[in-house]
Design a protein around this motif. Sequence first.
Motif, PDB file in Angstrom:
ATOM      1  N   GLU A  23       0.857  -1.194   0.000  1.00  0.00           N
ATOM      2  CA  GLU A  23       0.000   0.000   0.000  1.00  0.00           C
ATOM      3  C   GLU A  23       0.893   1.245   0.000  1.00  0.00           C
ATOM      4  N   SER A  24       0.680   2.123  -0.970  1.00  0.00           N
ATOM      5  CA  SER A  24       1.606   3.251  -1.099  1.00  0.00           C
ATOM      6  C   SER A  24       0.934   4.605  -0.852  1.00  0.00           C
ATOM      7  N   ARG A  25      -0.409   4.621  -0.667  1.00  0.00           N
ATOM      8  CA  ARG A  25      -1.097   5.913  -0.516  1.00  0.00           C
ATOM      9  C   ARG A  25      -1.148   6.388   0.924  1.00  0.00           C
ATOM     10  N   VAL A  26      -1.101   5.396   1.859  1.00  0.00           N
ATOM     11  CA  VAL A  26      -1.313   5.687   3.275  1.00  0.00           C
ATOM     12  C   VAL A  26      -0.178   5.037   4.061  1.00  0.00           C
ATOM     13  N   LEU A  27       0.242   5.668   5.151  1.00  0.00           N
ATOM     14  CA  LEU A  27       1.260   5.055   6.010  1.00  0.00           C
ATOM     15  C   LEU A  27       0.721   3.720   6.529  1.00  0.00           C
ATOM     16  N   THR A  28       1.443   2.649   6.206  1.00  0.00           N
ATOM     17  CA  THR A  28       0.913   1.304   6.473  1.00  0.00           C
ATOM     18  C   THR A  28       1.999   0.425   7.077  1.00  0.00           C
ATOM     19  N   PHE A  29       1.588  -0.393   8.033  1.00  0.00           N
ATOM     20  CA  PHE A  29       2.516  -1.317   8.683  1.00  0.00           C
ATOM     21  C   PHE A  29       1.945  -2.726   8.526  1.00  0.00           C
ATOM     22  N   THR A  30       2.689  -3.588   7.835  1.00  0.00           N
ATOM     23  CA  THR A  30       2.215  -4.954   7.628  1.00  0.00           C
ATOM     24  C   THR A  30       3.026  -5.894   8.514  1.00  0.00           C
ATOM     25  N   LEU A  31       2.315  -6.673   9.338  1.00  0.00           N
ATOM     26  CA  LEU A  31       2.989  -7.484  10.356  1.00  0.00           C
ATOM     27  C   LEU A  31       3.033  -8.960   9.984  1.00  0.00           C
ATOM     28  N   GLY A  32       4.150  -9.587  10.335  1.00  0.00           N
ATOM     29  CA  GLY A  32       4.294 -11.033  10.142  1.00  0.00           C
ATOM     30  C   GLY A  32       5.271 -11.568  11.170  1.00  0.00           C
ATOM     31  N   GLY A  33       5.510 -12.879  11.151  1.00  0.00           N
ATOM     32  CA  GLY A  33       6.472 -13.428  12.096  1.00  0.00           C
ATOM     33  C   GLY A  33       6.603 -14.927  12.023  1.00  0.00           C
ATOM     34  N   LEU A  34       7.687 -15.419  12.622  1.00  0.00           N
ATOM     35  CA  LEU A  34       7.953 -16.863  12.598  1.00  0.00           C
ATOM     36  C   LEU A  34       6.976 -17.655  13.457  1.00  0.00           C
ATOM     37  N   SER A  35       6.326 -16.971  14.389  1.00  0.00           N
ATOM     38  CA  SER A  35       5.390 -17.642  15.279  1.00  0.00           C
ATOM     39  C   SER A  35       4.388 -18.484  14.487  1.00  0.00           C
ATOM     40  N   LYS A  36       3.848 -17.888  13.422  1.00  0.00           N
ATOM     41  CA  LYS A  36       2.898 -18.617  12.575  1.00  0.00           C
ATOM     42  C   LYS A  36       3.603 -19.136  11.312  1.00  0.00           C
ATOM     43  N   SER A  37       4.392 -18.289  10.632  1.00  0.00           N
ATOM     44  CA  SER A  37       4.886 -18.680   9.308  1.00  0.00           C
ATOM     45  C   SER A  37       5.856 -19.849   9.378  1.00  0.00           C
ATOM     46  N   ALA A  38       6.541 -20.030  10.536  1.00  0.00           N
ATOM     47  CA  ALA A  38       7.448 -21.168  10.665  1.00  0.00           C
ATOM     48  C   ALA A  38       6.984 -22.107  11.774  1.00  0.00           C
ATOM     49  N   GLY A  39       5.820 -21.820  12.359  1.00  0.00           N
ATOM     50  CA  GLY A  39       5.335 -22.636  13.476  1.00  0.00           C
ATOM     51  C   GLY A  39       6.304 -22.610  14.652  1.00  0.00           C
ATOM     52  N   LEU A  40       6.941 -21.450  14.876  1.00  0.00           N
ATOM     53  CA  LEU A  40       7.958 -21.341  15.927  1.00  0.00           C
ATOM     54  C   LEU A  40       7.667 -20.164  16.874  1.00  0.00           C
ATOM     55  N   PRO A  41       6.591 -20.223  17.657  1.00  0.00           N
ATOM     56  CA  PRO A  41       6.297 -19.087  18.546  1.00  0.00           C
ATOM     57  C   PRO A  41       7.362 -18.897  19.624  1.00  0.00           C
ATOM     58  N   GLN A  42       8.086 -19.980  19.952  1.00  0.00           N
ATOM     59  CA  GLN A  42       9.083 -19.891  21.036  1.00  0.00           C
ATOM     60  C   GLN A  42      10.375 -19.210  20.607  1.00  0.00           C
ATOM     61  N   VAL A  43      10.586 -19.066  19.298  1.00  0.00           N
ATOM     62  CA  VAL A  43      11.841 -18.494  18.806  1.00  0.00           C
ATOM     63  C   VAL A  43      11.841 -16.966  18.910  1.00  0.00           C
ATOM     64  N   LYS A  44      10.653 -16.394  18.918  1.00  0.00           N
ATOM     65  CA  LYS A  44      10.491 -14.949  19.127  1.00  0.00           C
ATOM     66  C   LYS A  44      11.155 -14.097  18.044  1.00  0.00           C
ATOM     67  N   LEU A  45      10.613 -14.212  16.835  1.00  0.00           N
ATOM     68  CA  LEU A  45      11.032 -13.281  15.784  1.00  0.00           C
ATOM     69  C   LEU A  45       9.812 -12.875  14.965  1.00  0.00           C
ATOM     70  N   GLY A  46       9.519 -11.595  15.017  1.00  0.00           N
ATOM     71  CA  GLY A  46       8.439 -11.038  14.203  1.00  0.00           C
ATOM     72  C   GLY A  46       8.998  -9.882  13.397  1.00  0.00           C
ATOM     73  N   TRP A  47       8.134  -9.247  12.606  1.00  0.00           N
ATOM     74  CA  TRP A  47       8.603  -8.107  11.821  1.00  0.00           C
ATOM     75  C   TRP A  47       7.428  -7.248  11.383  1.00  0.00           C
TER      76      TRP A  47
END
Length: 388
Positions: free
Chosen positions: A221-245
């Motif tokens: 999204e380029s028209r509005v200030l936008t923050f898109t969140l993701g992380g290893l908790s779901k994408s790698a099935g590793l909630p204990q590793v503690k890495l998001g972005w």
Amino acid sequence: MGVFSSRLPARLSSNAFSQAVADLRRRRVPLIDLTVTNPTRVSLEYPPALLASLSDSRALSYEPAPFGLASAREAVADAMSSPSVRVSADRVVLTASTSEAYGLLFKLLCDPGDSVLIPQPSYPLFELLTQLDGVEAVPYRLEEHGAWSIDRESVIAACGLRTRAVLVVSPNNPTGSMLRRDDHEWLAAFAQERDLALISDEVFADFPIAPRADASSLLDESRVLTFTLGGLSKSAGLPQVKLGWMVVSGPAGEVAQALERLEVICDTYLSVSTPVQVAAPRLIAESAPVRDVIRTRIHENYRVLVDAAATYPSLRVVPPEGGWSALIQVPETIGEEALVLRLLTDAHVVVHPGYFFDCHRGAHIVVSLLPEPDAFAAGIRACLELAQ
Ligand SMILES: Cc1ncc(COP(=O)(O)O)c(C=O)c1O
């Protein structure tokens, strides 16, 4: 309570339902838990050496970097990029988790007493995450008429003079709904007009079930200030590793100002450990098989649910487009609370009532699609039998 902040909830004790679950667990009664969302507790096969990169000796050297090491930010940018969207590493900010990312963003965007708009139904932690930062969470509604969409009137009604941002969760927990292209366009125009930021929680983006052709991401999204969140908790099935972005996008000037300020906030905490940052490129690459086993698990369990529910005309599985959960609409006669308590005490099956996620129309139970297949099938049979 005298010395304590009102940011904490007034009642700290758990509700009757969680007390009943805890009581059965204490008495060692075997339960089928259809609320489990911890991927490390459902017999999924992880590559045995998946965490080997966490002991890389390069992590013996500490080089504080507010947004994270360049190598880790590049790995995240590559993983988030697709043929249609190129994410630049200098717009990636590492966090310890998505929950922490929310806290950083509320500090960036809100003064105490400001508000953010949150979808309803959605993830119950928003109430607490906002409250802990002195921010008010004001709900807007998602409506299902064959497909889910944003109730735009409810967004307009919820937006006040102190509203700073609109949160979107896509795929959403627990509805499994994804942001539609026309809602995306409308929301971007609304945010521009009211000077709001957008926060898009796309932690379940790697887990489509039956996405619509018009599903839309806010990543570019380029028209509005936008923050898109993701992380290893779901994408790698590793909630204990503690890495998001988070990925920051929008008009260049606003992005630069946001990054300047986020740098101060992130520099204050420096919460992402060096071992996980050094390991990030390999963790992302080597967790591909985990994503696959999770996808297979949710697809197979969803199929079992749909097939089983087909023989109960009074019940309806609300079709999820993605994510790890499913919503089952049940007759309103029993009442959600009575139903989940009966399921617990009579069948020893744990499910969440719809009201836990602020499902507002009709009666629902919410099930996770992650449990082990045999337990899932047995639990679903008991649910459907009692709920019909
Ligand atoms: C929609 C959504 N966002 C964020 C989170 C939390 O993710 P994290 O473990 O990265 O804090 C969850 C966890 O269930 C979730 O359902």
